[in-house]
Design a protein around this motif. Structure first.
Motif, PDB file in Angstrom:
ATOM      1  N   GLN A   1       0.580  -8.598   0.526  1.00 59.85           N
ATOM      2  CA  GLN A   1      -0.858  -8.317   0.522  1.00 59.85           C
ATOM      3  C   GLN A   1      -1.090  -6.875   0.975  1.00 59.85           C
ATOM      4  N   VAL A   2      -0.386  -6.486   2.019  1.00 58.86           N
ATOM      5  CA  VAL A   2      -0.504  -5.116   2.548  1.00 58.86           C
ATOM      6  C   VAL A   2       0.049  -4.122   1.536  1.00 58.86           C
TER       7      VAL A   2
ATOM      8  N   ARG B   1      -2.362  -3.389  -1.247  1.00 61.80           N
ATOM      9  CA  ARG B   1      -3.497  -2.546  -0.822  1.00 61.80           C
ATOM     10  C   ARG B   1      -3.070  -1.094  -0.637  1.00 61.80           C
TER      11      ARG B   1
ATOM     12  N   SER C   1      -3.619   2.986  -2.697  1.00 60.15           N
ATOM     13  CA  SER C   1      -4.054   4.202  -2.014  1.00 60.15           C
ATOM     14  C   SER C   1      -3.122   5.388  -2.234  1.00 60.15           C
TER      15      SER C   1
END
Length: 180
Positions: A43-44, A47, A51
């Protein structure tokens, strides 16, 4: 279906070799309607990947992914009110000890689930998901997992955990919430 009795604020750790199928098992996890927070480093990673430049190799931001994942585990263990399920290989004793410490400090009942897979199955899982763990790192996971597998076969429960359940890649898990 493997039923695992949990308390309302349990810390449940799903562990196993990288590529064993932990994310797949978590995607099929049943909780009988009880609210569950699932924390997976993927999940991290997703994300953070959004970026960074698309061509930035994962190895450059892997330490940040692991740091943020562990901070999320800590913060949600402290602030969360329900079940917390954490995806973590946990082949290192220090990782298991860190998770036990979080459980103790936050008053959470601690349950350890081990997803048993052979090194070959885990490597095939890594290839299938398109993300390979570095060779030396995977070899260390395999050595530690073999030691754990032998202990689990003897009925051993890692120190600080209230219960331990061995799962296979074919298992499905239902968390059954029992009163405190």
């Amino acid at each position: 279906m493997t039923a695992v009795a949990v308390r309302p604020r349990s810390l449940v750790v799903l562990a196993g070799l990288p590529g064993a199928g932990k994310s797949t098992l978590l995607a099929r996890l049943e909780s009988g309607g009880a609210p569950v927070v699932v924390l997976d480093s993927d999940q991290v990673r997703a994300r953070l990947r959004a970026s960074f430049p698309a061509n930035l190799p994962y190895r450059y931001y892997r330490p940040l992914v692991h740091l943020v994942h562990r901070m999320r585990v800590l913060l949600l263990a402290i602030s969360g009110t329900g079940l917390l399920v954490v995806h973590e290989p946990s082949t290192r004793p220090t990782t298991r000890a860190w998770l036990v410490l979080i459980g103790v400090l936050t008053g959470r009942h601690r349950q350890f689930l081990w997803l048993d897979a052979t090194p070959e199955q885990a490597m095939a899982g890594q290839v299938e998901r398109g993300r390979l763990v570095r060779g030396g790192s995977f070899a260390r996971h395999v050595r530690r997992a073999a030691w754990l597998r032998d202990r689990f076969a003897e009925g051993w429960v890692p120190r600080g955990w209230h219960s331990m359940t061995v799962l296979t890649r074919r298992d499905r898990v239902r968390l059954s919430v029992t009163p405190d």
